[in-house]
Design a protein around this motif. Structure first.
Motif, PDB file in Angstrom:
ATOM      1  N   LYS A  30      21.988  43.401  30.055  1.00 36.73           N
ATOM      2  CA  LYS A  30      21.248  44.380  29.271  1.00 36.73           C
ATOM      3  C   LYS A  30      22.193  45.344  28.577  1.00 36.73           C
ATOM      4  O   LYS A  30      22.002  45.710  27.420  1.00 36.73           O
ATOM      5  N   GLY A  31      23.242  45.749  29.288  1.00 36.23           N
ATOM      6  CA  GLY A  31      24.218  46.639  28.679  1.00 36.23           C
ATOM      7  C   GLY A  31      24.919  45.989  27.507  1.00 36.23           C
ATOM      8  O   GLY A  31      25.178  46.612  26.482  1.00 36.23           O
ATOM      9  N   GLY A  32      25.222  44.695  27.644  1.00 36.67           N
ATOM     10  CA  GLY A  32      25.863  43.965  26.559  1.00 36.67           C
ATOM     11  C   GLY A  32      24.966  43.853  25.342  1.00 36.67           C
ATOM     12  O   GLY A  32      25.424  43.981  24.212  1.00 36.67           O
ATOM     13  N   GLU A  33      23.668  43.634  25.559  1.00 37.13           N
ATOM     14  CA  GLU A  33      22.731  43.526  24.441  1.00 37.13           C
ATOM     15  C   GLU A  33      22.664  44.824  23.656  1.00 37.13           C
ATOM     16  O   GLU A  33      22.632  44.825  22.422  1.00 37.13           O
ATOM     17  N   ALA A  34      22.640  45.933  24.360  1.00 37.11           N
ATOM     18  CA  ALA A  34      22.591  47.231  23.686  1.00 37.11           C
ATOM     19  C   ALA A  34      23.862  47.465  22.868  1.00 37.11           C
ATOM     20  O   ALA A  34      23.806  47.958  21.737  1.00 37.11           O
ATOM     21  N   ALA A  35      25.000  47.106  23.444  1.00 34.78           N
ATOM     22  CA  ALA A  35      26.263  47.282  22.734  1.00 34.78           C
ATOM     23  C   ALA A  35      26.296  46.418  21.471  1.00 34.78           C
ATOM     24  O   ALA A  35      26.786  46.857  20.416  1.00 34.78           O
ATOM     25  N   ILE A  36      25.776  45.185  21.564  1.00 32.59           N
ATOM     26  CA  ILE A  36      25.763  44.296  20.406  1.00 32.59           C
ATOM     27  C   ILE A  36      24.860  44.845  19.312  1.00 32.59           C
ATOM     28  O   ILE A  36      25.209  44.810  18.123  1.00 32.59           O
ATOM     29  N   ARG A  37      23.686  45.380  19.692  1.00 32.24           N
ATOM     30  CA  ARG A  37      22.792  45.975  18.694  1.00 32.24           C
ATOM     31  C   ARG A  37      23.479  47.142  17.988  1.00 32.24           C
ATOM     32  O   ARG A  37      23.383  47.296  16.769  1.00 32.24           O
ATOM     33  N   ASN A  38      24.179  47.958  18.752  1.00 29.48           N
ATOM     34  CA  ASN A  38      24.883  49.088  18.155  1.00 29.48           C
ATOM     35  C   ASN A  38      26.011  48.613  17.240  1.00 29.48           C
ATOM     36  O   ASN A  38      26.271  49.217  16.191  1.00 29.48           O
ATOM     37  N   ALA A  39      26.678  47.529  17.639  1.00 26.51           N
ATOM     38  CA  ALA A  39      27.742  46.978  16.796  1.00 26.51           C
ATOM     39  C   ALA A  39      27.187  46.485  15.474  1.00 26.51           C
ATOM     40  O   ALA A  39      27.804  46.654  14.410  1.00 26.51           O
ATOM     41  N   HIS A  40      26.001  45.843  15.514  1.00 27.98           N
ATOM     42  CA  HIS A  40      25.354  45.394  14.290  1.00 27.98           C
ATOM     43  C   HIS A  40      25.019  46.571  13.376  1.00 27.98           C
ATOM     44  O   HIS A  40      25.206  46.502  12.155  1.00 27.98           O
ATOM     45  N   SER A  41      24.500  47.642  13.958  1.00 27.05           N
ATOM     46  CA  SER A  41      24.155  48.826  13.161  1.00 27.05           C
ATOM     47  C   SER A  41      25.398  49.440  12.534  1.00 27.05           C
ATOM     48  O   SER A  41      25.385  49.846  11.361  1.00 27.05           O
TER      49      SER A  41
END
Length: 366
Positions: A6-17
């Motif tokens: 879950k932490g990785g998914e959040a980081a990836i979403r932030n990286a996309h933004s």
């Protein structure tokens, strides 16, 4: 494990933004339009189309914009999109002899039928930065010039009339044509498959190999027989019709390289060919492709394979920049389990090594 995912998914979403924000850049600067990229960064668009194996200027421009100018990432995007497209059929072989030529040069004959057309090229420019391009300089009137349609016989045809160059390869009617986008590569390759792989190979990699052939790492002595850039028409055979259907035209660059060959017991002394054909205006790539094509024909002429550029499996297996990028850049992804296993192995081996050294010292002291 669930928390880590879950932490990785959040980081990836932030990286996309963050990527989208950096792509847009300073909001006070007007955003790039696709038509600007198509018209003013045309050579970059041509490279993305050529190595992405998809002739569509607007999609190539979109990929360049999305990739923030990273050409290999843009090529990757175009390749990925291409896999979603259905295959309706195969066009007739492209008749480049009938193309509407915009640029045509030969390094073998000064005066040749049809003449030399310099066209748009950097060849004769001074490599000096032009400050005028940095501002909003007054717009020049666009040049109105139609592509040349007069007869322009090929240099290779002129040599062929005297029997001084090998015959051009002929494919029997109805013979299946390789499609490396649908079938996996199996070595050794037929020349049609090899040329396809070279056509969408990385320009920088092929350029380095082509350069190596000129420095003695292959048996070639090349002359540019001819380079042509222009519009060639595509035609499709439809089973219900007794005539081909024109689909439109595409811009291509063709290079025919003339190479020396001393002959053999079965063939008289004659020139041999190297061939390159790519989408758009990309003569550096077409020339590199032609040089590599000739080098890879070494076995065909009974020549010793002594250089990397002559090794088909080496060249073709490493020329695809999308595959190369995936293999290199995957090293950035998590390899925690693999590394921990190797770390534990190295620690155990180190402990055994140090224990052995202590035993050796003890035995020496006794």
């Amino acid at each position: 494990m669930y928390v880590a995912v879950k932490g990785g998914e959040a980081a990836i979403r932030n990286a996309h933004s963050l990527l989208a924000d950096r792509r847009r850049g300073d909001r006070s600067v007007p955003a790039l339009r696709l038509d600007q990229i198509v018209e003013q960064l045309a050579l970059g668009v041509d490279r993305v189309m050529a190595e992405g194996s998809l002739y569509d200027r607007e999609l190539a421009a979109l990929a360049m914009k999305q990739a923030r100018g990273d050409m290999i990432e843009a090529i990757f995007l175009v390749r990925a999109y291409r896999t979603t497209l259905p295959r309706f059929g195969y066009t007739r072989p492209l008749d480049t002899a009938a193309m509407k030529v915009e640029r045509r040069v030969s390094a073998t004959y000064k005066d040749l039928p049809g003449g030399q057309l310099l066209g748009p090229t950097f060849d004769y420019t001074h490599r000096l930065l032009d400050p005028a391009l940095a501002g909003d300089a007054p717009q020049d009137e666009p040049m109105q010039r139609e592509p040349e349609t007069a007869s322009m016989p090929r240099v290779s045809d002129l040599l062929g009339e005297e029997g001084l160059i090998e015959a051009d390869g002929a494919v029997p009617a109805g013979a299946p044509v390789a499609d490396i986008t649908r079938e996996p590569l199996e070595f050794p390759l037929e020349r049609d498959a090899r040329l396809q792989a070279l056509a969408r190979g990385d320009e920088g990699f092929l350029l380095a190999l082509a350069y190596s052939t000129q420095r003695g790492y292959a048996r070639t002595h090349p002359f540019v027989g001819e380079i042509r850039i222009g519009e060639a028409e595509l035609e499709l055979d439809v089973p219900e019709l007794d005539f081909p259907v024109p689909l439109g035209s595409i811009r291509v660059t063709e290079c025919q390289m003339v190479n020396q060959f001393k002959g053999s017991s079965k063939a008289p002394p004659q020139f041999t060919r190297g061939y390159g054909l790519v989408f758009g205006q990309s003569e550096r790539k077409a020339m590199a492709m032609a040089l590599c094509d000739r080098a890879l024909r070494a076995a065909e002429f009974g020549e010793d394979i002594v250089a990397p550029a002559q090794d088909e499996e080496f060249v073709i297996s490493h020329s695809d920049n999308v595959q190369a990028t995936g293999f290199v850049e995957h090293l950035k992804l998590p390899h925690y389990v693999d590394f921990q296993a190797e770390l534990e192995l190295v620690r155990r081996m180190r402990a055994e090594f140090e224990a052995g050294q202590r035993d050796d010292l003890r035995e020496a002291a006794e």
